[in-house]
Motif scaffolding. Structure first.
Motif, PDB file in Angstrom:
ATOM      1  N   ALA A  31       0.820  -1.209   0.000  1.00 19.90           N
ATOM      2  CA  ALA A  31       0.000   0.000   0.000  1.00 19.90           C
ATOM      3  C   ALA A  31       0.857   1.264   0.000  1.00 19.90           C
ATOM      4  N   ASN A  32       2.099   1.171   0.465  1.00 18.08           N
ATOM      5  CA  ASN A  32       3.017   2.318   0.483  1.00 18.08           C
ATOM      6  C   ASN A  32       3.707   2.533  -0.854  1.00 18.08           C
ATOM      7  N   GLY A  33       3.440   1.669  -1.825  1.00 18.46           N
ATOM      8  CA  GLY A  33       4.021   1.821  -3.157  1.00 18.46           C
ATOM      9  C   GLY A  33       4.585   0.523  -3.675  1.00 18.46           C
ATOM     10  N   LYS A  34       4.360   0.293  -4.978  1.00 16.19           N
ATOM     11  CA  LYS A  34       4.901  -0.903  -5.627  1.00 16.19           C
ATOM     12  C   LYS A  34       5.318  -0.543  -7.038  1.00 16.19           C
ATOM     13  N   ILE A  35       6.058  -1.434  -7.650  1.00 16.08           N
ATOM     14  CA  ILE A  35       6.479  -1.237  -9.036  1.00 16.08           C
ATOM     15  C   ILE A  35       5.225  -1.272  -9.910  1.00 16.08           C
ATOM     16  N   PRO A  36       5.057  -0.304 -10.815  1.00 21.68           N
ATOM     17  CA  PRO A  36       3.867  -0.284 -11.660  1.00 21.68           C
ATOM     18  C   PRO A  36       3.653  -1.616 -12.384  1.00 21.68           C
ATOM     19  N   GLY A  37       2.432  -2.127 -12.272  1.00 21.29           N
ATOM     20  CA  GLY A  37       2.090  -3.378 -12.941  1.00 21.29           C
ATOM     21  C   GLY A  37       2.357  -4.629 -12.123  1.00 21.29           C
ATOM     22  N   ALA A  38       3.031  -4.489 -11.001  1.00 24.21           N
ATOM     23  CA  ALA A  38       3.325  -5.657 -10.167  1.00 24.21           C
ATOM     24  C   ALA A  38       2.049  -6.195  -9.537  1.00 24.21           C
ATOM     25  N   VAL A  39       1.977  -7.519  -9.428  1.00 21.60           N
ATOM     26  CA  VAL A  39       0.846  -8.188  -8.790  1.00 21.60           C
ATOM     27  C   VAL A  39       1.281  -8.573  -7.384  1.00 21.60           C
ATOM     28  N   ASN A  40       0.424  -8.287  -6.396  1.00 22.45           N
ATOM     29  CA  ASN A  40       0.767  -8.611  -5.011  1.00 22.45           C
ATOM     30  C   ASN A  40       0.239  -9.996  -4.648  1.00 22.45           C
ATOM     31  N   ILE A  41       1.177 -10.906  -4.360  1.00 22.89           N
ATOM     32  CA  ILE A  41       0.842 -12.210  -3.781  1.00 22.89           C
ATOM     33  C   ILE A  41       1.765 -12.375  -2.580  1.00 22.89           C
ATOM     34  N   PRO A  42       1.275 -12.105  -1.362  1.00 25.25           N
ATOM     35  CA  PRO A  42       2.139 -12.224  -0.181  1.00 25.25           C
ATOM     36  C   PRO A  42       2.810 -13.598  -0.101  1.00 25.25           C
ATOM     37  N   LEU A  43       4.043 -13.614   0.387  1.00 24.42           N
ATOM     38  CA  LEU A  43       4.826 -14.848   0.447  1.00 24.42           C
ATOM     39  C   LEU A  43       4.037 -16.008   1.043  1.00 24.42           C
ATOM     40  N   GLY A  44       3.304 -15.754   2.117  1.00 24.11           N
ATOM     41  CA  GLY A  44       2.552 -16.818   2.770  1.00 24.11           C
ATOM     42  C   GLY A  44       1.435 -17.410   1.925  1.00 24.11           C
ATOM     43  N   LEU A  45       1.075 -16.735   0.831  1.00 24.31           N
ATOM     44  CA  LEU A  45      -0.006 -17.218  -0.036  1.00 24.31           C
ATOM     45  C   LEU A  45       0.497 -17.807  -1.348  1.00 24.31           C
ATOM     46  N   ILE A  46       1.799 -17.724  -1.607  1.00 23.22           N
ATOM     47  CA  ILE A  46       2.360 -18.220  -2.874  1.00 23.22           C
ATOM     48  C   ILE A  46       1.948 -19.674  -3.139  1.00 23.22           C
ATOM     49  N   ASN A  51      -1.360 -21.679  -8.616  1.00 26.61           N
ATOM     50  CA  ASN A  51      -2.195 -22.155  -9.715  1.00 26.61           C
ATOM     51  C   ASN A  51      -2.625 -21.007 -10.631  1.00 26.61           C
ATOM     52  N   GLU A  52      -2.479 -19.763 -10.168  1.00 22.68           N
ATOM     53  CA  GLU A  52      -2.808 -18.584 -10.982  1.00 22.68           C
ATOM     54  C   GLU A  52      -1.670 -18.236 -11.944  1.00 22.68           C
ATOM     55  N   LEU A  53      -0.511 -18.860 -11.748  1.00 24.90           N
ATOM     56  CA  LEU A  53       0.668 -18.543 -12.552  1.00 24.90           C
ATOM     57  C   LEU A  53       0.799 -19.511 -13.721  1.00 24.90           C
ATOM     58  N   ASP A  54       1.462 -19.052 -14.779  1.00 26.96           N
ATOM     59  CA  ASP A  54       1.636 -19.814 -16.009  1.00 26.96           C
ATOM     60  C   ASP A  54       3.103 -20.225 -16.139  1.00 26.96           C
ATOM     61  N   LYS A  55       3.355 -21.532 -16.190  1.00 23.35           N
ATOM     62  CA  LYS A  55       4.744 -22.013 -16.253  1.00 23.35           C
ATOM     63  C   LYS A  55       5.454 -21.610 -17.544  1.00 23.35           C
ATOM     64  N   SER A  56       4.708 -21.172 -18.558  1.00 20.52           N
ATOM     65  CA  SER A  56       5.348 -20.770 -19.819  1.00 20.52           C
ATOM     66  C   SER A  56       5.840 -19.318 -19.766  1.00 20.52           C
ATOM     67  N   LYS A  57       5.508 -18.597 -18.671  1.00 19.83           N
ATOM     68  CA  LYS A  57       5.936 -17.205 -18.534  1.00 19.83           C
ATOM     69  C   LYS A  57       7.078 -17.087 -17.540  1.00 19.83           C
ATOM     70  N   GLU A  58       7.819 -15.981 -17.667  1.00 19.83           N
ATOM     71  CA  GLU A  58       8.877 -15.684 -16.708  1.00 19.83           C
ATOM     72  C   GLU A  58       8.325 -14.700 -15.683  1.00 19.83           C
TER      73      GLU A  58
END
Length: 98
Positions: A31-46, A51-58
């Motif tokens: 909430a204090n600022g992030k890189i534009p376009g970054a998606v927030n997935i807290p470490l504890g929820l990774i 399953n929301e991530l695509d293995k063909s992407k970096e």
């Protein structure tokens, strides 16, 4: 583990590259600022949201200092994801924030 510096990432974004950035900080930190376009997935929820991530992407992993994103990178790498850790985290980031 692959790494990228904050400066290298900023340069890629300034060139107009489309990148998949995941910020693993807690919601209140983001909430204090992030890189534009970054998606927030807290470490504890990774583990629960990979399953929301695509293995063909970096994916480029970001946190405050680089430690949590390093752990997230190692975890996702062990499941076959193509991940890169931004060293230094947001403490090293000098670019735009949203």
């Amino acid at each position: 583990m692959k790494t990228i510096t904050a400066k290298e990432l900023e340069s890629l974004l300034n060139e107009g590259k489309t990148l998949n950035i995941i910020d693993v900080r807690e919601t209140d930190e983001v909430a204090n600022g992030k890189i534009p376009g970054a998606v927030n997935i807290p470490l504890g929820l990774i583990e629960f949201r990979m399953n929301e991530l695509d293995k063909s992407k970096e994916y480029i992993m970001v946190c405050r200092s680089g430690a949590r994103s390093g752990r997230a990178s190692q975890f996702l790498d062990s499941y076959g994801f193509n991940v890169t850790n931004m060293t230094g985290g947001m403490l090293a980031w000098e670019g735009k924030q949203e």
